[in-house]
Design a protein around this motif. Structure first.
Motif, mmCIF file in Angstrom:
data_model
loop_
_atom_site.group_PDB
_atom_site.id
_atom_site.type_symbol
_atom_site.label_atom_id
_atom_site.label_comp_id
_atom_site.label_asym_id
_atom_site.label_seq_id
_atom_site.Cartn_x
_atom_site.Cartn_y
_atom_site.Cartn_z
ATOM 1 N N VAL A 70 -2.014 3.053 -16.263
ATOM 2 C CA VAL A 70 -2.367 1.911 -16.701
ATOM 3 C C VAL A 70 -3.848 1.972 -16.536
ATOM 4 O O VAL A 70 -4.471 0.999 -17.058
ATOM 5 C CB VAL A 70 -1.419 0.740 -16.118
ATOM 6 C CG1 VAL A 70 -2.158 -0.460 -16.475
ATOM 7 C CG2 VAL A 70 -0.093 1.137 -16.552
ATOM 8 N N LEU A 71 -4.408 2.212 -15.171
ATOM 9 C CA LEU A 71 -5.710 1.867 -14.940
ATOM 10 C C LEU A 71 -6.534 3.084 -15.317
ATOM 11 O O LEU A 71 -7.951 2.960 -15.084
ATOM 12 C CB LEU A 71 -5.670 2.117 -13.301
ATOM 13 C CG LEU A 71 -5.222 0.743 -12.330
ATOM 14 C CD1 LEU A 71 -5.070 0.719 -11.016
ATOM 15 C CD2 LEU A 71 -5.599 -0.576 -13.017
ATOM 16 N N GLY A 72 -6.169 4.066 -16.222
ATOM 17 C CA GLY A 72 -7.146 4.809 -16.841
ATOM 18 C C GLY A 72 -6.915 6.377 -16.135
ATOM 19 O O GLY A 72 -7.889 7.176 -16.432
ATOM 20 N N SER A 73 -5.939 6.677 -15.433
ATOM 21 C CA SER A 73 -5.624 7.968 -14.800
ATOM 22 C C SER A 73 -6.928 8.567 -14.078
ATOM 23 O O SER A 73 -7.184 9.794 -14.262
ATOM 24 C CB SER A 73 -5.219 8.955 -15.965
ATOM 25 O OG SER A 73 -4.020 8.512 -16.518
ATOM 26 N N ARG A 74 -7.806 7.639 -13.434
ATOM 27 C CA ARG A 74 -8.601 7.986 -12.617
ATOM 28 C C ARG A 74 -8.420 7.939 -11.219
ATOM 29 O O ARG A 74 -9.556 7.806 -10.316
ATOM 30 C CB ARG A 74 -9.995 7.376 -13.029
ATOM 31 C CG ARG A 74 -10.327 7.379 -14.626
ATOM 32 C CD ARG A 74 -10.921 8.814 -14.827
ATOM 33 N NE ARG A 74 -12.087 8.958 -14.304
ATOM 34 C CZ ARG A 74 -13.013 9.949 -14.448
ATOM 35 N NH1 ARG A 74 -12.555 10.848 -15.339
ATOM 36 N NH2 ARG A 74 -14.161 10.108 -13.830
ATOM 37 N N ALA A 112 -17.488 0.827 2.027
ATOM 38 C CA ALA A 112 -17.695 2.167 2.198
ATOM 39 C C ALA A 112 -16.799 2.873 1.504
ATOM 40 O O ALA A 112 -17.011 4.111 0.866
ATOM 41 C CB ALA A 112 -17.557 2.501 3.756
ATOM 42 N N LEU A 113 -15.318 2.360 1.179
ATOM 43 C CA LEU A 113 -14.433 3.136 0.709
ATOM 44 C C LEU A 113 -14.816 3.161 -0.910
ATOM 45 O O LEU A 113 -14.650 4.051 -1.423
ATOM 46 C CB LEU A 113 -13.089 2.255 0.763
ATOM 47 C CG LEU A 113 -12.241 2.549 1.975
ATOM 48 C CD1 LEU A 113 -11.097 1.439 2.453
ATOM 49 C CD2 LEU A 113 -11.911 3.975 2.304
ATOM 50 N N ILE A 114 -15.182 1.892 -1.602
ATOM 51 C CA ILE A 114 -15.474 1.941 -2.698
ATOM 52 C C ILE A 114 -16.631 2.790 -3.196
ATOM 53 O O ILE A 114 -16.683 3.404 -4.187
ATOM 54 C CB ILE A 114 -16.021 0.413 -3.021
ATOM 55 C CG1 ILE A 114 -14.695 -0.435 -3.165
ATOM 56 C CG2 ILE A 114 -16.486 0.398 -4.600
ATOM 57 C CD1 ILE A 114 -14.757 -1.948 -3.256
ATOM 58 N N VAL A 115 -17.571 2.649 -2.200
ATOM 59 C CA VAL A 115 -18.781 3.725 -2.503
ATOM 60 C C VAL A 115 -18.519 5.132 -2.800
ATOM 61 O O VAL A 115 -18.720 5.984 -3.375
ATOM 62 C CB VAL A 115 -19.937 3.243 -1.657
ATOM 63 C CG1 VAL A 115 -21.093 4.444 -1.800
ATOM 64 C CG2 VAL A 115 -20.495 1.976 -1.987
ATOM 65 N N VAL A 143 -7.015 1.346 -4.517
ATOM 66 C CA VAL A 143 -6.316 -0.046 -4.198
ATOM 67 C C VAL A 143 -5.451 0.034 -3.254
ATOM 68 O O VAL A 143 -5.537 -0.770 -2.170
ATOM 69 C CB VAL A 143 -5.887 -0.549 -5.551
ATOM 70 C CG1 VAL A 143 -4.821 -1.492 -5.411
ATOM 71 C CG2 VAL A 143 -6.612 -0.635 -6.848
ATOM 72 N N ALA A 144 -4.654 1.090 -3.290
ATOM 73 C CA ALA A 144 -3.688 1.222 -1.993
ATOM 74 C C ALA A 144 -4.461 1.515 -0.722
ATOM 75 O O ALA A 144 -3.991 0.668 0.405
ATOM 76 C CB ALA A 144 -2.740 2.464 -2.358
ATOM 77 N N ASN A 145 -5.410 2.171 -0.448
ATOM 78 C CA ASN A 145 -6.182 2.141 0.647
ATOM 79 C C ASN A 145 -6.861 1.029 0.995
ATOM 80 O O ASN A 145 -6.867 0.569 2.080
ATOM 81 C CB ASN A 145 -7.285 3.280 0.535
ATOM 82 C CG ASN A 145 -6.631 4.712 0.730
ATOM 83 O OD1 ASN A 145 -5.361 4.780 0.785
ATOM 84 N ND2 ASN A 145 -7.301 5.640 -0.042
ATOM 85 N N ILE A 146 -7.379 0.043 0.111
ATOM 86 C CA ILE A 146 -7.892 -1.017 0.472
ATOM 87 C C ILE A 146 -6.779 -2.037 0.996
ATOM 88 O O ILE A 146 -7.116 -2.780 1.873
ATOM 89 C CB ILE A 146 -8.671 -1.860 -0.749
ATOM 90 C CG1 ILE A 146 -9.817 -0.823 -0.942
ATOM 91 C CG2 ILE A 146 -8.891 -3.094 -0.408
ATOM 92 C CD1 ILE A 146 -10.668 -1.409 -2.238
ATOM 93 N N ALA A 166 0.954 -1.282 0.117
ATOM 94 C CA ALA A 166 -0.051 0.010 -0.165
ATOM 95 C C ALA A 166 0.991 1.306 0.348
ATOM 96 O O ALA A 166 0.640 2.090 -0.871
ATOM 97 C CB ALA A 166 -0.812 -0.083 1.330
ATOM 98 N N LEU A 167 2.112 1.327 0.801
ATOM 99 C CA LEU A 167 2.817 2.544 0.752
ATOM 100 C C LEU A 167 3.624 2.599 -0.443
ATOM 101 O O LEU A 167 3.930 3.547 -0.639
ATOM 102 C CB LEU A 167 3.578 2.151 2.265
ATOM 103 C CG LEU A 167 2.957 2.647 3.477
ATOM 104 C CD1 LEU A 167 3.918 2.015 4.588
ATOM 105 C CD2 LEU A 167 2.385 4.010 3.855
ATOM 106 N N THR A 168 4.083 1.384 -0.836
ATOM 107 C CA THR A 168 4.774 1.634 -2.183
ATOM 108 C C THR A 168 3.770 2.055 -3.312
ATOM 109 O O THR A 168 4.396 2.912 -4.233
ATOM 110 C CB THR A 168 5.337 0.073 -2.553
ATOM 111 O OG1 THR A 168 6.089 -0.354 -1.514
ATOM 112 C CG2 THR A 168 6.163 0.329 -3.781
ATOM 113 N N LEU A 169 2.640 1.717 -3.459
ATOM 114 C CA LEU A 169 1.675 2.170 -4.406
ATOM 115 C C LEU A 169 1.578 3.631 -4.395
ATOM 116 O O LEU A 169 1.411 4.332 -5.365
ATOM 117 C CB LEU A 169 0.539 1.488 -4.318
ATOM 118 C CG LEU A 169 0.607 -0.051 -4.668
ATOM 119 C CD1 LEU A 169 -0.924 -0.725 -4.506
ATOM 120 C CD2 LEU A 169 0.951 -0.064 -6.270
ATOM 121 N N ASN A 170 1.904 4.222 -3.293
ATOM 122 C CA ASN A 170 1.771 5.736 -2.868
ATOM 123 C C ASN A 170 3.027 6.528 -3.499
ATOM 124 O O ASN A 170 2.945 7.754 -3.283
ATOM 125 C CB ASN A 170 1.271 6.088 -1.444
ATOM 126 C CG ASN A 170 -0.335 5.840 -1.532
ATOM 127 O OD1 ASN A 170 -1.297 6.042 -2.364
ATOM 128 N ND2 ASN A 170 -0.752 5.104 -0.241
#
Length: 342
Positions: free
Chosen positions: A54-58, A107-110, A64-67, A39-43
């Motif tokens: 790669v994921l569409g710049s959204r 809740a995070l996704i919503v 993903v990192a927070n999950i 998670a920290l590396t993705l940030n």
């Protein structure tokens, strides 16, 4: 820079845990370390920019990192609570914890889906935190983290005195302090969320320094506390193996004299000379068993033992300690006259 330091510290923890992977039945701490480090590396800015593109710049990579982060905190808490208290209550809490984790992830996704974030940003909350859905998105994550680490820290301080080994007690103190700093971090994030909604950007920026310091401090204390027991156990096993190897060498003479007539049950030293830390202790245990079996069958063999041999036998019994109590070895009552009584 803060993310890089924090990720590096967690990855170091994962490397410390890897050598004990086969020995450890519960791998929750390793799972937690790898998940949180991911998670920290993705940030990290460069990784985030490349991955989110790669994921569409959204900003899906932020989600993903927070999950990954909340999942890692769950596994971390579960491992620490199991180590502190193995009662049925902890297992019940684990099942309830999984349900709460699932609710938090939903809740995070919503809330993330309601945030208007049309471009990729390495500072998601700074750029979009003025929106209520973004504030909810951040608050849900950190309220969960705060509640979990608060419970974990209190448990560490509560049970630290009951740990049999000193390094476990020290480790629990480090983990408790790390959890306390994590709570400070959570309070700083919640404060920044509120200040952002109010438009107090200068105050939010000042509070971010508290967040940075608390993040690094929490990671360092948690990682030191979590790495201390496995590292201490490895050092302890190596020291134990060296002491056992010395005793094996000293016991070889009396073992050879006492068991020379019982070759069918003698230890094949060549076959047991394997490269393992517990090999010397196993060899010592087997040699002691054979000596005591021989003396049990024929007590007169004790006349071949000198006072020095008796001293070595006592040292071997003391070194094996708890293992003797749980094994078939019968501690001998040896006298200076050389009589042996099982």
């Amino acid at each position: 820079m803060i993310q890089e330091i924090s990720a590096a510290v967690i990855w170091c923890l994962a490397l410390c845990l890897l050598p004990d992977l086969k020995r450890r039945k519960d791998k929750s701490i390793l799972v937690a370390a790898v998940t949180i480090a991911t998670a920290l590396t993705l940030n990290v800015d460069r990784i985030y920019n490349a991955g989110d593109q790669v994921l569409g710049s959204r900003n899906l990579l932020d989600l993903v990192a927070n999950i990954f982060m909340v999942m890692g905190i769950y596994f971390l808490s579960r491992a620490i609570l199991r180590a502190a208290d193995v009662s049925e209550t902890v297992r019940i809490h684990n099942r309830a914890g999984l349900l709460v984790l699932a609710i938090v992830v939903v809740a995070l996704i919503v809330s993330f889906s309601l945030v208007d974030a049309p471009r990729s940003s390495t500072s998601f909350m700074r750029d979009f935190g003025s929106q209520w859905p973004a504030a909810v998105y951040s608050s849900v994550q950190f309220l969960y983290i705060g509640a979990v680490v608060a419970i974990t820290g209190l448990t560490c301080f509560r049970f630290r005195g009951e740990m049999a080994r000193s390094y476990f007690r020290v480790a629990f103190v480090f983990i408790g302090v790390g959890c306390a700093l994590a709570v400070v971090l959570v309070l700083a994030v919640l404060g920044m969320d509120v200040l952002h909604l109010m438009g107090q950007l200068d105050a939010m920026t000042r509070l971010s320094y508290v967040y940075d310091a608390a993040l690094v401090g929490a990671m360092v204390f948690l990682c030191v506390g979590l790495a201390l027991p496995p590292v201490a156990r490895r050092l302890e096993r190596r020291s134990d193996a060296r002491a056992a190897a010395v005793l094996v060498e000293r016991l070889s003479g009396p073992w050879d004299r006492i068991t020379s007539e019982r070759s069918e049950i003698r230890l094949d030293l060549a076959q047991t000379a394997i490269d393992r830390h517990d090999a010397p202790k196993r060899r010592l245990h087997r040699m002691l068993v054979e000596i005591q079996d021989a003396l049990f069958v024929d007590p007169h063999l004790a006349r071949f033992l000198s006072q020095n041999d008796l001293d070595v036998l006592r040292e071997a019994e003391q070194h094996l300690g708890a293992r003797l109590a749980a094994s078939r070895v019968r501690p001998l009552r040896l006298s200076r006259k050389g009589d042996a009584t099982p």
